[in-house]
Design a protein around this motif. Structure first.
Motif, PDB file in Angstrom:
ATOM      1  N   LYS A  23     -17.139  45.765  84.749  1.00  0.00           N
ATOM      2  CA  LYS A  23     -17.531  44.847  83.936  1.00  0.00           C
ATOM      3  C   LYS A  23     -18.625  45.147  83.183  1.00  0.00           C
ATOM      4  N   ALA A  24     -18.658  45.270  81.989  1.00  0.00           N
ATOM      5  CA  ALA A  24     -19.821  45.482  81.078  1.00  0.00           C
ATOM      6  C   ALA A  24     -20.443  44.212  80.680  1.00  0.00           C
ATOM      7  N   GLY A  25     -21.646  44.154  80.761  1.00  0.00           N
ATOM      8  CA  GLY A  25     -22.590  43.039  80.397  1.00  0.00           C
ATOM      9  C   GLY A  25     -22.109  41.905  81.418  1.00  0.00           C
ATOM     10  N   GLU A  26     -21.859  40.872  80.878  1.00  0.00           N
ATOM     11  CA  GLU A  26     -21.587  39.688  81.547  1.00  0.00           C
ATOM     12  C   GLU A  26     -19.861  39.600  82.073  1.00  0.00           C
ATOM     13  N   VAL A  27     -19.165  39.732  80.873  1.00  0.00           N
ATOM     14  CA  VAL A  27     -17.759  39.483  81.170  1.00  0.00           C
ATOM     15  C   VAL A  27     -16.932  40.674  80.929  1.00  0.00           C
ATOM     16  N   ILE A  28     -17.094  41.451  79.859  1.00  0.00           N
ATOM     17  CA  ILE A  28     -16.153  42.264  79.259  1.00  0.00           C
ATOM     18  C   ILE A  28     -15.638  43.360  80.149  1.00  0.00           C
ATOM     19  N   PRO A  29     -14.520  43.602  80.380  1.00  0.00           N
ATOM     20  CA  PRO A  29     -13.949  44.556  81.039  1.00  0.00           C
ATOM     21  C   PRO A  29     -14.024  45.902  80.242  1.00  0.00           C
ATOM     22  N   ALA A  30     -14.484  47.020  80.902  1.00  0.00           N
ATOM     23  CA  ALA A  30     -14.713  48.340  80.200  1.00  0.00           C
ATOM     24  C   ALA A  30     -13.993  49.439  80.958  1.00  0.00           C
ATOM     25  N   VAL A  31     -13.131  50.346  80.145  1.00  0.00           N
ATOM     26  CA  VAL A  31     -12.570  51.365  80.906  1.00  0.00           C
ATOM     27  C   VAL A  31     -13.368  52.357  80.843  1.00  0.00           C
ATOM     28  N   VAL A  32     -13.679  52.745  82.071  1.00  0.00           N
ATOM     29  CA  VAL A  32     -14.918  53.742  82.227  1.00  0.00           C
ATOM     30  C   VAL A  32     -14.409  55.382  82.591  1.00  0.00           C
ATOM     31  N   GLY A  33     -13.422  55.455  82.783  1.00  0.00           N
ATOM     32  CA  GLY A  33     -12.511  56.761  83.118  1.00  0.00           C
ATOM     33  C   GLY A  33     -11.263  56.901  83.442  1.00  0.00           C
ATOM     34  N   VAL A  34     -10.656  57.927  83.751  1.00  0.00           N
ATOM     35  CA  VAL A  34      -9.429  58.149  84.169  1.00  0.00           C
ATOM     36  C   VAL A  34      -9.129  58.656  85.511  1.00  0.00           C
TER      37      VAL A  34
END
Length: 209
Positions: A23-34
């Protein structure tokens, strides 16, 4: 994060990969790696399409932005998203005009641009899937009621590039009518609090396209 081709390449995210999301910030889902251990060898590198996958028109990327955009204003996918944004709770707040209804209206050819929703007739709407008399009445009442929304909601709902809800409030407070805003030169737009040169040019271009 996955609208950014450079970010996809930097993280080497491929079609078919298993990825780690946080979770990036409050809500946004972020792809951080493979998850490299999960790769089978069948994964494919991703490349942005040269043509819009919805309408087949040419796409373009602004050198100052990361997003690749379809150049066809009549693209059905764009019309759907514009209408969904316009009707959303934070914008014109039209109850009943959600994703499924928008999809039906556009697919049936009843809505080809935002103003078309205000010309919808009961017999057209009731002919759509799962639209009985009550649902039709409620939807048309919601659309009619949106005409009473304040100007800032309309400005935000129009989806003008770079104009968020906060900027829409400032612009509505200064210009008071859509006609005055549309006629304003970029210098006057820039004199509005929190409106810079890029946003001013975007507003001007929107009304003079």
């Amino acid at each position: 994060t996955l609208h950014n081709e450079e970010e996809i390449a930097r993280k080497d995210i491929r079609i078919g990969d298993w990825v780690f999301v946080e979770k990036a910030g409050e809500v946004i889902p972020a792809v951080v790696g493979v998850d490299l251990k999960a790769r089978t060898g069948r994964e494919k590198k991703f490349h942005m399409p040269a043509k819009c996958p919805s309408c087949g028109s040419q796409v373009s990327r602004d050198p100052d932005l990361t997003a690749v955009r379809c150049l066809n204003p009549d693209c059905p996918a764009q019309i759907r998203r514009r209408l969904e944004h316009f009707a959303a709770r934070g914008a014109m707040d039209i109850e009943g005009l959600g994703e499924a209804m928008v999809d039906q209206l556009v697919t049936a050819g009843l809505v080809k641009a935002l103003p078309d929703i205000y010309a919808l007739q009961a017999e057209e709407v009731s002919a759509l899937e799962r639209m009985g008399e009550k649902s039709t009445t409620n939807l048309l009442a919601g659309i009619a009621g949106s005409k009473k929304q304040p100007l800032w909601r309309l400005l935000f709902g129009l989806g003008i590039l770079h104009v968020g809800a906060a900027a829409a409030r400032k612009l509505a407070g200064k210009f008071h009518t859509l006609e005055k805003l549309a006629a304003a030169p970029t210098a006057e737009l820039e004199s509005t609090e929190d409106v810079g040169a890029v946003m001013a040019q975007s507003i001007h271009d929107f009304f003079h396209a």
